[in-house]
Design an enzyme around this catalytic site. Structure first.
Site, short mmCIF file in Angstrom:
data_model
loop_
_atom_site.label_atom_id
_atom_site.label_comp_id
_atom_site.label_asym_id
_atom_site.label_seq_id
_atom_site.Cartn_x
_atom_site.Cartn_y
_atom_site.Cartn_z
CE LYS A 35 -3.78 -2.36 2.37
NZ LYS A 35 -4.15 -3.01 1.17
CB CYS A 36 4.33 1.68 -0.53
SG CYS A 36 5.71 2.83 -0.66
N GLY A 37 3.28 4.24 -2.12
CA GLY A 37 3.36 4.98 -3.38
C GLY A 37 4.34 4.35 -4.35
CB THR A 39 2.80 -0.61 -4.32
OG1 THR A 39 2.87 -0.36 -2.92
CG2 THR A 39 2.33 -2.04 -4.54
#
Length: 159
Positions: A35-37, A39
């Site tokens: 759920k990371c920028g 990803t």
């Protein structure tokens, strides 16, 4: 002298993996999050794996929930997310801490071998990458902002 061969890690299925079995391969070890920028870098990591896997290259992804609670799922949820959304075929490891008292010994060693900007040993965010040569030595550390495709030339030098 310590090399990656001195470490054993857990796979996302809970099995122990002795990294001495990876000697002879070039490895890219990455702390990841779903759920990371960053990803979307899973696409680039998979592309690198596909391009070089027949030349003894592997990506080892270690999910980590230490940065903004961006990897909250369990091993099954993480594996399903990666397969469905990115078609990952490279190995996923068990979720680890990369900083602090409970940090994975592998990550502690890699951080010591290749500190970050201005000598910082801490990993600052998800998708920090470490390139390991065939002898099990850390060759280079890459920031989360370094796109996987920019690492290809360094991988090719080691292959």
């Amino acid at each position: 002298m310590t090399t990656i061969a001195d470490f054993t890690v857990a796979t996302n299925k809970g099995e122990q993996l002795a990294l001495r079995g990876k000697l002879g391969k070039v490895l890219l070890v990455v702390n990841t999050a779903s759920k990371c920028g960053f990803t979307s870098q899973y696409d680039g990591l998979e592309a690198l794996f596909q391009d070089y896997k027949d030349k003894d290259f592997e990506v080892l992804a270690f999910p980590c929930n230490q940065f903004g609670n961006q990897e909250p799922g369990d091993a099954g949820e993480i594996a399903e997310f990666c397969k469905v959304n990115f078609g990952l075929t490279f190995p996923l490891m068990a979720k680890v801490d990369v900083n602090g008292d409970n940090a994975s010994p592998l990550f502690d060693w890699m951080k010591k071998e290749k500190p970050g900007l201005m000598g910082s040993k801490a990993i600052k965010w998800n998708f920090t990458k470490f390139l390991i040569d065939r002898e099990g030595n850390v060759v280079k550390r890459y920031a989360p902002t370094d796109a996987p495709k920019t690492i290809a030339k360094d991988i090719e030098k080691l292959l």
